[in-house]
Write an enzyme that holds these catalytic residues in place. Structure first.
Site, PDB file in Angstrom:
ATOM      1  CD  GLU A  17      -2.902   1.148   2.312  1.00 57.07           C
ATOM      2  OE1 GLU A  17      -3.783   0.288   2.126  1.00 57.07           O
ATOM      3  OE2 GLU A  17      -2.843   1.902   3.302  1.00 57.07           O
ATOM      4  CB  ALA A  51      -3.130  10.434   6.960  1.00 58.16           C
ATOM      5  CG  HIS A  78      -7.705   2.933  -0.706  1.00 60.62           C
ATOM      6  ND1 HIS A  78      -7.460   2.962   0.646  1.00 60.62           N
ATOM      7  CD2 HIS A  78      -6.974   1.903  -1.195  1.00 60.62           C
ATOM      8  CE1 HIS A  78      -6.610   1.995   0.973  1.00 60.62           C
ATOM      9  NE2 HIS A  78      -6.295   1.349  -0.142  1.00 60.62           N
ATOM     10  CG  ASP A 110      -9.174   7.840   8.342  1.00 67.10           C
ATOM     11  OD1 ASP A 110      -9.646   6.908   9.017  1.00 67.10           O
ATOM     12  OD2 ASP A 110      -8.018   7.828   7.872  1.00 67.10           O
TER      13      ASP A 110
END
Length: 287
Positions: A17, A51, A78, A110
């Site tokens: 990843e 992130a 993703h 997230d």
């Protein structure tokens, strides 16, 4: 190739990843990393949003297309519920088709650092079902060896996996974990609940004390006493900690492969040297 086909080859699927560079950085900053990772010929490479959803889907798709075109490696793009609505999804899927990117990891995602999350898809299973209306795509989803941080009961965890599979998920990649017994228990529980699709073990070496604290807070992953002692011993020396934690990750991976897991997935943190050393270990007969 559809990633689901890799699991039909009677071997442990090995994947990596990466995440896009920060928005203020150009994609060229990651090309050296991709070149190094491409030389390893992993079975596939997944590309995150970054992130906190900070990377953006345009960069994710551009990286996915680059990985496929330049290195002939299947990318796993993703997609998240919190970043995409119904109209966004239609546009994104059209762009992926144009780039011949046919593998997607569907996640809740997230919460964004700024702004409100999209609410068209409440759960990952809803996003999976929406994507699978187009049969051109192979869709993976997440699994949680210790349960999602918002779940209290193991059975709830297994039921959610089954619901994702029933929605069309073709395989699952796990959240990071540090105790293989947690993964084996999840596999056993998921199979007992009726989950049949491949379950891939996600492993991330520890690079710093700060990284450990962040991961525990965000993911709820527990630390075995052996790893706690390792961090206590080497925590003030980043170089020694990285070396010791990488060896710990190798022991995890070796045990997982020896147990015949469906696949192992290395969270590289865009550090190609970690992937190079790990794949050398896995392919060097050291298991």
């Amino acid at each position: 190739m559809k990633i689901r086909e890799l699991f039909q080859e009677n071997k442990t699927v090995m994947s990596l990843e990466v995440f896009p560079p920060k928005k203020e950085s150009g994609l060229e900053t990651i090309y050296d990393t991709l070149q190094a990772l491409g030389s390893l010929a992993p079975d596939f490479v997944s590309i995150t949003y970054g992130a906190g959803g900070s990377g953006g889907c345009n960069q994710t798709l551009e990286l996915a297309a680059t990985i496929k075109e330049r290195y002939g490696i299947e990318p796993l793009h993703h997609l998240t519920c919190v970043n995409n609505g119904t109209e966004d999804l239609s546009e994104l899927l059209a762009g992926m088709k144009a780039a011949d990117v046919k593998n997607i990891l569907a996640l809740r995602g997230d919460l964004p650092e700024t702004g409100a999350p999209r609410e068209d898809f409440c759960y990952a299973k809803d996003l999976v079902a929406a994507i699978k209306q187009d049969t051109d795509f192979c869709v993976g989803a997440a699994c949680y060896p210790e349960g999602h941080i918002s779940q209290a009961e193991d059975q709830e965890n297994y039921q959610h996996l089954l619901e994702k599979e029933q929605a069309g998920a073709d395989f699952f990649i796990s959240q990071l974990f540090f105790d293989n017994d947690c993964f084996y228990r999840m596999v056993e529980g998921a199979r007992s609940a009726g989950v049949t699709k491949p379950l891939v073990a996600g492993i991330m070496p520890i690079l710093s004390k700060a990284q450990v604290q962040k991961m525990i807070f965000m993911c709820g992953s527990s630390l075995p006493s052996k790893l706690i002692k390792l961090i206590h011993r080497y925590g003030d020396d980043s170089q020694d900690l990285q070396k010791a934690s990488l060896e710990y990750a190798w022991q995890q991976l070796g045990d997982l492969v020896a147990h015949g897991v469906d696949g192992v997935h290395l969270y590289t943190m865009n550090r190609p040297e970690i992937a190079l050393q790990t794949f050398d270990y896995l392919r060097g007969g050291s298991l």
